[in-house]
Design a protein around this motif. Structure first.
Motif, PDB file in Angstrom:
ATOM      1  N   ILE A  89      20.449  43.294  28.608  1.00 14.01           N
ATOM      2  CA  ILE A  89      19.532  44.423  28.443  1.00 14.01           C
ATOM      3  C   ILE A  89      19.258  45.081  29.787  1.00 14.01           C
ATOM      4  O   ILE A  89      19.228  46.315  29.904  1.00 14.01           O
ATOM      5  CB  ILE A  89      18.216  43.956  27.794  1.00 14.01           C
TER       6      ILE A  89
ATOM      7  N   ALA B 134      15.869  43.946  20.598  1.00 17.07           N
ATOM      8  CA  ALA B 134      16.625  42.780  21.054  1.00 17.07           C
ATOM      9  C   ALA B 134      15.716  41.792  21.790  1.00 17.07           C
ATOM     10  O   ALA B 134      15.775  40.578  21.546  1.00 17.07           O
ATOM     11  CB  ALA B 134      17.767  43.231  21.966  1.00 17.07           C
TER      12      ALA B 134
ATOM     13  N   SER C 100      16.682  48.013  22.931  1.00 15.93           N
ATOM     14  CA  SER C 100      16.323  46.920  23.829  1.00 15.93           C
ATOM     15  C   SER C 100      15.024  46.243  23.401  1.00 15.93           C
ATOM     16  O   SER C 100      14.900  45.015  23.477  1.00 15.93           O
ATOM     17  CB  SER C 100      16.199  47.446  25.259  1.00 15.93           C
TER      18      SER C 100
ATOM     19  N   VAL D 113      14.657  37.789  20.546  1.00 13.15           N
ATOM     20  CA  VAL D 113      14.965  36.541  21.258  1.00 13.15           C
ATOM     21  C   VAL D 113      13.744  35.947  21.944  1.00 13.15           C
ATOM     22  O   VAL D 113      13.850  34.875  22.548  1.00 13.15           O
ATOM     23  CB  VAL D 113      16.081  36.764  22.301  1.00 13.15           C
TER      24      VAL D 113
ATOM     25  N   GLY E   8      26.599  44.377  30.254  1.00 18.24           N
ATOM     26  CA  GLY E   8      25.554  45.302  29.835  1.00 18.24           C
ATOM     27  C   GLY E   8      25.644  46.628  30.560  1.00 18.24           C
ATOM     28  O   GLY E   8      25.466  47.696  29.960  1.00 18.24           O
TER      29      GLY E   8
ATOM     30  N   ALA F 113      21.215  31.857  24.843  1.00 22.89           N
ATOM     31  CA  ALA F 113      21.503  33.144  24.218  1.00 22.89           C
ATOM     32  C   ALA F 113      20.413  34.170  24.545  1.00 22.89           C
ATOM     33  O   ALA F 113      20.698  35.347  24.798  1.00 22.89           O
ATOM     34  CB  ALA F 113      21.626  32.980  22.702  1.00 22.89           C
ATOM     35  N   ALA F 114      19.154  33.727  24.567  1.00 21.56           N
ATOM     36  CA  ALA F 114      18.056  34.629  24.903  1.00 21.56           C
ATOM     37  C   ALA F 114      18.177  35.117  26.339  1.00 21.56           C
ATOM     38  O   ALA F 114      17.955  36.303  26.634  1.00 21.56           O
ATOM     39  CB  ALA F 114      16.716  33.914  24.701  1.00 21.56           C
TER      40      ALA F 114
ATOM     41  N   THR G 254      20.857  37.641  26.627  1.00 23.64           N
ATOM     42  CA  THR G 254      20.390  38.927  26.097  1.00 23.64           C
ATOM     43  C   THR G 254      19.576  39.685  27.134  1.00 23.64           C
ATOM     44  O   THR G 254      19.751  40.900  27.316  1.00 23.64           O
ATOM     45  CB  THR G 254      19.548  38.701  24.831  1.00 23.64           C
TER      46      THR G 254
END
Length: 415
Positions: free
Chosen positions: A32, A188, A185, A192, A156, A24-25, A28
């Motif tokens: 981003i 986020a 960003s 993470v 994104g 998931a990180a 992300t």
């Protein structure tokens, strides 16, 4: 080589909560990167007016962005080898979030040039480090998941374009919109940051279950090996083709078919939508049939699309051609990056950065090459260049086939 999956087998490990969070990180960070690049792209016209520069100057400044990105790719390698790709990706993501506001602050050409070099450096650093991180997470998952990461970059980018369009419609100044995107960003990436996998010495930690080993005999210790050159050449050809679609698809439809700007935009829309759809499905195809098949048959689909573009004088068939081109290209680059990242654990970041750099050079040079060639022959006829590229890549697809470890050659294929 065979189109079947590599014979190296590994049964999929049970996926823990920590590994799901690491994925998931990484999702992300890809998202981003796409978001901030997308925000910059949609604000180019407004920033061009704000800095009062002409198109020729803008072209030069965009080249500076590309040069900065290549520099960032090279700078990220020693940092990743020292502190790990995960930490490097987090640092790069934070720096990118902050530097994204730079172009919005510029009021003169030199200020925009400086802002774009710095922005490009952070984009390039994140590009390499997050792909290296994705290779590590995929290794621990022990099944193909790389294409989904690249799909999140596309998502994104689309989100950035939509958000930028909304802020422009609302009358926001570029600096305000870019600062807002950068702030989102930062939050986020910080959120993470605790989830990323850690490899402090630039080497993979113990994975959950037996890890997919680096290829035996492939430890190049940073040398520019024949395999790296081959993968880099394939990345160059693939990204050149993608760059052509990004910059020339709409114009090809407009010039060849006499379509309006709005209708011509459907060409790039069809390409980008199918590129995203393909990236969300390519991992399952790779798991079932292997990376060689993803590239070889993907390139044949892309070639079919280009043949339609070259031969068709009908709008519908041409749009279908651009859609097939995007679908065929969609899963290929992630397979190349995975192969480069697994060439050897002692030089993985170096190998990956070189291959990513080759691809980035192709992405930058493709549109320029098409521009030069289209001065001599019609733009549609010039589409033979990406057609040749995808056919060469199809012939070289075996380059992504991993070499099975001796003790594992009799196991069954990945499920």
């Amino acid at each position: 080589m065979s189109d079947s999956p590599a014979e190296t087998v590994t049964q999929p490990a049970e996926v823990s909560t920590s590994l799901r969070r690491a994925r998931a990180a990484t999702f992300t960070l890809f998202g981003i990167c796409g978001l901030l690049v997308g925000m910059w792209v949609v604000h180019i016209p407004a920033i061009t007016d704000q800095t009062r520069i002409d198109h020729a100057t803008l072209g030069t400044l965009l080249l500076m962005l590309g040069v900065g990105a290549i520099g960032g790719m090279q700078l990220s390698v020693p940092l990743a080898n020292r502190i790990g790709s995960g930490r490097t990706a987090i640092i790069s993501g934070l720096v990118l979030s902050i530097t994204a506001v730079g172009p919005g602050l510029a009021t003169r050409a030199w200020q925009l040039g400086l802002a774009l070099v710095v922005f490009g450096l952070s984009v390039g650093a994140l590009n390499v480090s997050v792909n290296a991180l994705a290779v590590e997470v995929e290794r621990r998952y022990r099944r193909p998941i790389m294409s989904a990461f690249h799909a999140l970059y596309s998502v994104g980018g689309a989100a950035g374009a939509l958000l930028g369009a909304l802020t422009l419609a609302a009358g926001w100044a570029p600096v305000t919109a870019l600062a807002a995107a950068g702030g989102i960003s930062v939050v986020a990436v910080t959120t993470v940051s605790r989830w990323v996998v850690s490899d402090p010495a630039g080497r993979p930690e113990e994975s959950e279950g037996p890890a997919k080993p680096p290829e035996p005999g492939r430890r190049s210790r940073g040398r520019l090996s024949t395999r790296v050159l081959l993968l880099g050449g394939i990345a160059f050809a693939l990204m050149l083709s993608e760059g052509v679609a990004n910059d020339w698809s709409a114009l090809q439809v407009k010039e060849n078919l006499g379509a309006s700007d709005a209708v011509a935009a459907l060409a790039f829309g069809a390409f980008s939508v199918m590129m995203t759809v393909g990236r969300f499905t390519a991992d399952r195809v790779s798991g079932a049939f292997g990376p060689v098949a993803v590239i070889r048959y993907g390139m044949l689909i892309a070639a079919t699309g280009l043949l339609l573009i070259l031969a068709s004088g009908q709008l519908t068939l041409t749009i279908v051609g651009w859609a097939l081109f995007g679908l065929g290209l969609s899963g290929a680059v992630p397979q190349i990056y995975t192969a480069a990242g697994n060439l050897g654990s002692d030089s993985a970041n170096v190998n990956l950065s070189r291959v990513v750099t080759f691809g980035h050079v192709g992405f930058l040079s493709g549109p320029a090459i098409m521009g030069w060639i289209s001065q001599v022959i019609p733009l549609t006829a010039a589409m033979a260049i990406p057609l040749l590229c995808v056919l060469v890549v199809a012939a070289c697809a075996g380059a992504v086939q991993s070499t099975p470890a001796p003790a594992q050659q009799n196991h069954s294929a990945l499920s």
